[in-house]
Motif scaffolding. Structure first.
Motif, PDB file in Angstrom:
ATOM      1  N   LYS A  72      70.223   9.448  61.617  1.00 34.94           N
ATOM      2  CA  LYS A  72      71.041   9.986  60.507  1.00 34.94           C
ATOM      3  C   LYS A  72      71.856   8.882  59.860  1.00 34.94           C
ATOM      4  O   LYS A  72      71.977   8.816  58.645  1.00 34.94           O
ATOM      5  CB  LYS A  72      71.985  11.075  61.038  1.00 34.94           C
TER       6      LYS A  72
ATOM      7  N   GLU B 224      71.126  10.054  53.345  1.00 27.68           N
ATOM      8  CA  GLU B 224      70.512  11.204  52.665  1.00 27.68           C
ATOM      9  C   GLU B 224      69.170  10.859  52.031  1.00 27.68           C
ATOM     10  O   GLU B 224      68.660  11.584  51.182  1.00 27.68           O
ATOM     11  CB  GLU B 224      71.478  11.757  51.619  1.00 27.68           C
TER      12      GLU B 224
ATOM     13  N   ALA C 151      66.296  15.144  63.036  1.00 30.77           N
ATOM     14  CA  ALA C 151      67.493  14.461  62.525  1.00 30.77           C
ATOM     15  C   ALA C 151      67.740  14.768  61.052  1.00 30.77           C
ATOM     16  O   ALA C 151      68.873  14.985  60.641  1.00 30.77           O
ATOM     17  CB  ALA C 151      67.360  12.952  62.735  1.00 30.77           C
ATOM     18  N   ILE C 152      66.674  14.802  60.245  1.00 28.07           N
ATOM     19  CA  ILE C 152      66.902  14.877  58.789  1.00 28.07           C
ATOM     20  C   ILE C 152      66.172  16.034  58.110  1.00 28.07           C
ATOM     21  O   ILE C 152      66.222  16.164  56.886  1.00 28.07           O
ATOM     22  CB  ILE C 152      66.545  13.535  58.093  1.00 28.07           C
TER      23      ILE C 152
END
Ligand code: XMP
Length: 309
Positions: A15, A20, A43-44
């Protein structure tokens, strides 16, 4: 290793590194790349897209297996049909390291193209410690090891994320189990990145791929209950005399390899019960018209390696 702590730490690190941004993950369906892909997905989430490159060199039914696995795991995925491109890249290449280089180049160029299309900066992959150690020791340049042989991944246009690079295979399996991946994945037999291309000695052609793929299927079926590390078939570059339908033929030679290993760094040739070897030989020579001879490799690693190339 404390598996839970490893997973928590990895999720946090992924992360932090990725933030992002979107990531693509090269997933072949093997235990390493699927575990890495699932870890990054955890994680994402939606920011991860898995990419399966069909290089035409996989085992029978493998592309379908990978697509289904990713779908069942709820991971967004892209399928790239690159069968012709890989055959073309391998055409005329005889030397093992040249073949690996051609495979690696094609593989990363295709990933680079996908990364550009998806506008991503990061590519995740399931490199493990053994891949790096073998490459650094100069044993063979594993297809997925770049920086350690002086290739900057940025030259392909992206950064590499390797969440499993400190782990050996038994630890990867522990992580896979803890993440809840099915035994289909966590206990899967290892399969090399360059796939069947390094189990065809000499030049790779579509005919040879078909032969080694069929022989692989037979070996895997007949040896699946041995609990061994890796079981496979290798197609030789030379031929031998045999008899088919009462006539002399000059046909293909297949070597069967079954090894016991913990971490792939050393391995022992398995003392496979003779009846199983006989059955494998009979099936390979009966079901495959071009094969006249079937051999069993009794060499340990070292001095051999697990794969022939
Ligand atoms: P060797 O043949 O070096 O193989 O004893 C050790 C383990 O690594 C696998 N292998 C590869 N895996 N990329 C990979 O991802 C590669 O280029 C590669 N070459 C070998 C092999 O199947 C065995 O499990």
């Amino acid at each position: 290793m404390n598996v839970r702590r490893f997973i928590e730490k990895s999720l946090k690190e992924i992360k932090e590194i990725v933030y992002e941004n979107k990531v693509i993950s090269a997933c072949s369906g093997g235990v390493d790349s699927t575990t890495a892909t699932f870890l990054v997905h955890k994680a994402i989430g939606e920011n991860l897209i898995a990419v399966f490159i069909d290089d035409g060199l996989r085992r029978e039914g493998e592309p379908e297996f990978v697509v289904k696995t990713l779908k069942d795991l709820g991971i967004k995925a892209r399928f790239v049909d690159a069968k012709e491109e890989f055959l073309e890249a391998l055409k005329g290449k005889i030397d093992a390291e040249e073949k690996r280089k051609a495979f690696r180049d094609k593989f990363y160029k295709i990933l680079g193209k996908v990364a550009k299309e998806e506008k991503v900066k990061f590519i995740a992959q399931g490199t493990i410690k053994a891949d790096i150690v073998e490459t650094v020791k100069g044993i063979k340049t594993q297809h997925n090891v770049l920086e350690q042989i002086g290739i900057n991944p940025e030259t392909y246009g992206y950064s590499i994320l390797e969440p499993l690079k400190e782990l050996y295979k038994p630890e990867v399996r522990m992580v896979a189990r803890e993440l809840g991946l099915s035994a289909d994945i966590s206990e899967r037999m290892p399969f090399p990145g360059p796939a069947l291309s390094i189990r065809i000695l000499g030049e790779v052609t579509s005919d040879k791929v078909a032969i080694v793929r069929k022989a692989t299927e037979i070996v895997e079926e007949e040896t699946k209950n041995l609990g061994t590390f890796q079981n496979f078939a290798v197609l030789h570059n030379d031929k031998a005399t045999g008899i088919k339908n009462g006539k002399r033929v000059y046909g293909n030679i297949i070597t069967v390899r079954v090894v016991v290993s913990e971490d792939a760094v050393t391995a022992k040739a398995k003392q496979v019960p003779y009846e199983i070897l006989e059955k494998v030989s009979e099936r390979i020579t009966n079901e495959m018209s071009s094969v006249v001879r079937c051999l069993y490799d009794i060499t340990h690693k070292p001095p051999a390696t697990i794969e022939f190339e």
